[in-house]
Motif scaffolding. Sequence first.
Motif, PDB file in Angstrom:
ATOM      1  N   THR A 153       0.833  -1.167  -0.015  1.00 43.49           N
ATOM      2  CA  THR A 153       0.161   0.145   0.114  1.00 43.49           C
ATOM      3  C   THR A 153       1.082   1.126  -0.097  1.00 43.49           C
ATOM      4  OG1 THR A 153      -1.800  -1.354   1.297  1.00 43.49           O
ATOM      5  CG2 THR A 153      -1.646   1.230   1.314  1.00 43.49           C
ATOM      6  N   MET A 154       1.802   1.449   0.774  1.00 44.61           N
ATOM      7  CA  MET A 154       2.723   2.259   0.858  1.00 44.61           C
ATOM      8  C   MET A 154       3.464   2.546  -0.541  1.00 44.61           C
ATOM      9  SD  MET A 154       3.936   4.719   2.794  1.00 44.61           S
ATOM     10  CE  MET A 154       3.890   4.208   4.520  1.00 44.61           C
ATOM     11  N   GLN A 155       3.654   1.508  -1.419  1.00 43.81           N
ATOM     12  CA  GLN A 155       4.473   1.927  -2.492  1.00 43.81           C
ATOM     13  C   GLN A 155       3.348   2.370  -3.434  1.00 43.81           C
ATOM     14  OE1 GLN A 155       6.686  -1.594  -4.246  1.00 43.81           O
ATOM     15  NE2 GLN A 155       6.957  -2.467  -2.294  1.00 43.81           N
ATOM     16  N   LEU A 157      11.764  -1.988   4.378  1.00 46.56           N
ATOM     17  CA  LEU A 157      12.020  -0.660   4.758  1.00 46.56           C
ATOM     18  C   LEU A 157      13.248  -0.026   3.641  1.00 46.56           C
ATOM     19  CD1 LEU A 157      12.065   2.134   6.609  1.00 46.56           C
ATOM     20  CD2 LEU A 157      14.022   1.032   7.936  1.00 46.56           C
ATOM     21  N   ARG A 158      14.137  -0.975   3.385  1.00 46.23           N
ATOM     22  CA  ARG A 158      14.976  -0.839   2.414  1.00 46.23           C
ATOM     23  C   ARG A 158      14.599  -0.530   0.943  1.00 46.23           C
ATOM     24  NH1 ARG A 158      18.221  -4.681   5.177  1.00 46.23           N
ATOM     25  NH2 ARG A 158      17.452  -6.486   3.898  1.00 46.23           N
ATOM     26  N   GLU A 159      13.504  -1.401   0.824  1.00 47.34           N
ATOM     27  CA  GLU A 159      12.779  -1.100  -0.660  1.00 47.34           C
ATOM     28  C   GLU A 159      12.253   0.226  -0.753  1.00 47.34           C
ATOM     29  OE1 GLU A 159       9.960  -3.637  -3.571  1.00 47.34           O
ATOM     30  OE2 GLU A 159      10.395  -4.407  -1.472  1.00 47.34           O
ATOM     31  N   ILE A 160      11.514   0.465   0.362  1.00 45.10           N
ATOM     32  CA  ILE A 160      10.805   1.852   0.608  1.00 45.10           C
ATOM     33  C   ILE A 160      11.809   3.120   0.365  1.00 45.10           C
ATOM     34  CG2 ILE A 160       9.285   3.313   2.107  1.00 45.10           C
ATOM     35  CD1 ILE A 160       7.893   1.186   0.472  1.00 45.10           C
ATOM     36  N   GLU A 161      12.855   2.827   1.159  1.00 49.19           N
ATOM     37  CA  GLU A 161      14.110   3.796   1.278  1.00 49.19           C
ATOM     38  C   GLU A 161      14.667   4.173  -0.229  1.00 49.19           C
ATOM     39  OE1 GLU A 161      16.411   3.345   5.222  1.00 49.19           O
ATOM     40  OE2 GLU A 161      17.103   2.090   3.750  1.00 49.19           O
ATOM     41  N   SER A 162      14.380   3.366  -1.296  1.00 53.47           N
ATOM     42  CA  SER A 162      15.076   3.392  -2.541  1.00 53.47           C
ATOM     43  C   SER A 162      14.000   4.260  -3.316  1.00 53.47           C
ATOM     44  CB  SER A 162      15.079   2.032  -3.146  1.00 53.47           C
ATOM     45  OG  SER A 162      13.874   1.436  -3.491  1.00 53.47           O
ATOM     46  N   MET A 163      12.811   4.389  -2.892  1.00 56.16           N
ATOM     47  CA  MET A 163      11.766   5.164  -3.579  1.00 56.16           C
ATOM     48  C   MET A 163      11.357   6.760  -3.295  1.00 56.16           C
ATOM     49  SD  MET A 163       8.916   2.151  -3.723  1.00 56.16           S
ATOM     50  CE  MET A 163       7.669   2.868  -4.897  1.00 56.16           C
ATOM     51  N   VAL A 164      12.099   6.902  -2.000  1.00 55.07           N
ATOM     52  CA  VAL A 164      11.797   8.294  -1.248  1.00 55.07           C
ATOM     53  C   VAL A 164      13.016   9.034  -0.903  1.00 55.07           C
ATOM     54  CG1 VAL A 164       9.580   7.540  -0.478  1.00 55.07           C
ATOM     55  CG2 VAL A 164      11.607   7.099   1.010  1.00 55.07           C
ATOM     56  N   ASP A 165      12.882  10.289  -0.417  1.00 56.07           N
ATOM     57  CA  ASP A 165      13.886  10.923  -0.148  1.00 56.07           C
ATOM     58  C   ASP A 165      14.575  10.588   1.380  1.00 56.07           C
ATOM     59  OD1 ASP A 165      14.107  13.221  -1.946  1.00 56.07           O
ATOM     60  OD2 ASP A 165      12.079  13.186  -1.305  1.00 56.07           O
ATOM     61  N   GLU A 166      13.594  10.090   2.077  1.00 48.81           N
ATOM     62  CA  GLU A 166      13.950   9.619   3.784  1.00 48.81           C
ATOM     63  C   GLU A 166      12.574   8.461   4.084  1.00 48.81           C
ATOM     64  OE1 GLU A 166      15.376  11.070   8.094  1.00 48.81           O
ATOM     65  OE2 GLU A 166      14.654  12.430   6.746  1.00 48.81           O
ATOM     66  N   ALA A 167      13.460   7.607   4.718  1.00 48.92           N
ATOM     67  CA  ALA A 167      12.285   6.724   5.315  1.00 48.92           C
ATOM     68  C   ALA A 167      12.877   6.284   6.846  1.00 48.92           C
ATOM     69  CB  ALA A 167      12.053   5.215   4.360  1.00 48.92           C
ATOM     70  N   ILE A 168      11.862   6.343   7.720  1.00 42.56           N
ATOM     71  CA  ILE A 168      12.156   6.131   9.252  1.00 42.56           C
ATOM     72  C   ILE A 168      11.277   4.970   9.397  1.00 42.56           C
ATOM     73  CG2 ILE A 168      12.146   7.040  11.299  1.00 42.56           C
ATOM     74  CD1 ILE A 168      12.606   9.892  10.074  1.00 42.56           C
ATOM     75  N   SER A 169      11.815   4.159  10.365  1.00 48.89           N
ATOM     76  CA  SER A 169      11.032   3.065  10.908  1.00 48.89           C
ATOM     77  C   SER A 169      11.619   2.841  12.321  1.00 48.89           C
ATOM     78  CB  SER A 169      11.030   1.708  10.366  1.00 48.89           C
ATOM     79  OG  SER A 169      10.350   0.784  11.069  1.00 48.89           O
ATOM     80  N   LEU A 170      10.856   3.168  13.495  1.00 46.23           N
ATOM     81  CA  LEU A 170      11.362   3.049  14.686  1.00 46.23           C
ATOM     82  C   LEU A 170      11.807   1.635  14.932  1.00 46.23           C
ATOM     83  CD1 LEU A 170       9.161   5.597  16.763  1.00 46.23           C
ATOM     84  CD2 LEU A 170      11.417   5.937  15.829  1.00 46.23           C
ATOM     85  N   LEU A 171      11.116   0.627  14.693  1.00 47.67           N
ATOM     86  CA  LEU A 171      11.460  -0.928  15.127  1.00 47.67           C
ATOM     87  C   LEU A 171      11.535  -1.394  13.836  1.00 47.67           C
ATOM     88  CD1 LEU A 171       8.982  -1.260  18.143  1.00 47.67           C
ATOM     89  CD2 LEU A 171      11.510  -0.990  18.132  1.00 47.67           C
ATOM     90  N   GLY A 172      12.680  -2.211  13.752  1.00 43.79           N
ATOM     91  CA  GLY A 172      12.930  -3.241  12.548  1.00 43.79           C
ATOM     92  C   GLY A 172      13.186  -4.717  12.819  1.00 43.79           C
ATOM     93  N   PRO A 173      12.442  -5.342  13.745  1.00 41.53           N
ATOM     94  CA  PRO A 173      12.965  -6.434  14.253  1.00 41.53           C
ATOM     95  C   PRO A 173      12.694  -7.676  13.180  1.00 41.53           C
ATOM     96  CG  PRO A 173      10.206  -5.937  14.567  1.00 41.53           C
ATOM     97  CD  PRO A 173      10.945  -4.728  13.903  1.00 41.53           C
ATOM     98  N   LYS A 174      13.649  -8.661  13.556  1.00 40.47           N
ATOM     99  CA  LYS A 174      13.423  -9.846  12.536  1.00 40.47           C
ATOM    100  C   LYS A 174      13.582 -11.213  13.660  1.00 40.47           C
ATOM    101  CE  LYS A 174      15.922 -10.436   8.843  1.00 40.47           C
ATOM    102  NZ  LYS A 174      17.138 -10.686   8.054  1.00 40.47           N
ATOM    103  N   PRO A 175      12.671 -12.020  13.598  1.00 41.36           N
ATOM    104  CA  PRO A 175      11.498 -12.196  12.403  1.00 41.36           C
ATOM    105  C   PRO A 175      10.616 -11.015  12.822  1.00 41.36           C
ATOM    106  CG  PRO A 175      11.355 -13.973  14.001  1.00 41.36           C
ATOM    107  CD  PRO A 175      12.791 -13.083  14.520  1.00 41.36           C
ATOM    108  N   PHE A 176       9.838 -10.578  11.883  1.00 41.14           N
ATOM    109  CA  PHE A 176       8.788  -9.626  12.304  1.00 41.14           C
ATOM    110  C   PHE A 176       7.292  -9.892  12.545  1.00 41.14           C
ATOM    111  CE2 PHE A 176       5.656  -6.488   9.919  1.00 41.14           C
ATOM    112  CZ  PHE A 176       6.001  -5.278  10.582  1.00 41.14           C
ATOM    113  N   PHE A 177       6.888 -11.147  12.296  1.00 40.24           N
ATOM    114  CA  PHE A 177       5.630 -11.723  12.665  1.00 40.24           C
ATOM    115  C   PHE A 177       4.417 -10.792  12.166  1.00 40.24           C
ATOM    116  CE2 PHE A 177       8.327 -12.993  16.134  1.00 40.24           C
ATOM    117  CZ  PHE A 177       8.331 -14.133  15.934  1.00 40.24           C
ATOM    118  N   GLY A 178       4.448  -9.387  12.371  1.00 41.39           N
ATOM    119  CA  GLY A 178       3.209  -8.380  11.776  1.00 41.39           C
ATOM    120  C   GLY A 178       3.185  -7.200  12.305  1.00 41.39           C
TER     121      GLY A 178
END
Length: 215
Positions: free
Chosen positions: A139-141, A167-188
Amino acid sequence: MNRFENRREAGRLLADKLLEYKSMKDLMVLGLPRGGVPVAFEIGQKLEVSLDVLIVRKLGLPYNPEVAFGAIASGGIKIINHDMVRRANLTEEAIERVFEKEQKELAKRQEKYGSSLLEDDLKEKTIILVDDGMATGATMQVAIKGLKGAGVKSLIVAVGTAPPDTLREIESMVDEAISLLGPKPFFGVGTWYKDFSQTTDQEVRDLLERTKDDN
């Protein structure tokens, strides 16, 4: 931090990361409804800028609505995947029928939320596009592509949580992308909020009304 208390807390923490934009001219905060709006509200309050919603509606194939051949969004945004249109042998009439149906639904939702976003509101603006989180980022894309097509000057994406690859994919599309939590595994997305109760249409409307009163 392991988890946010709720969306409002995520918004306040994101706002602290966005203070450099506070004095910028032609700045606008857009929340993706419904869950992105409480997050966006806190950012708008801290940066003292106007808030609106960006409603995205998928244009689905007439015989398989889950498969999209495009999308529309608030502000007169329209995206068509011409390769998909050709593969699906869609006629102009079929495209127009789907477009009119989704346009009516988008207009109903804008009215329900009290949103007044127009195409001219987006041109040459710096947009902070907000959601409570991203999983696949689909949706963000769509929202990003639409805003770029509408002529925004610059685009910043701010979310509470997202997996690192999204997040990396979104970063490539915009001027800046911020996410406070980037956990792995993500779950949801909801995993990273203690309170992830559904944001209602009325809450969205109330928050938009409050920001209009403040501005």
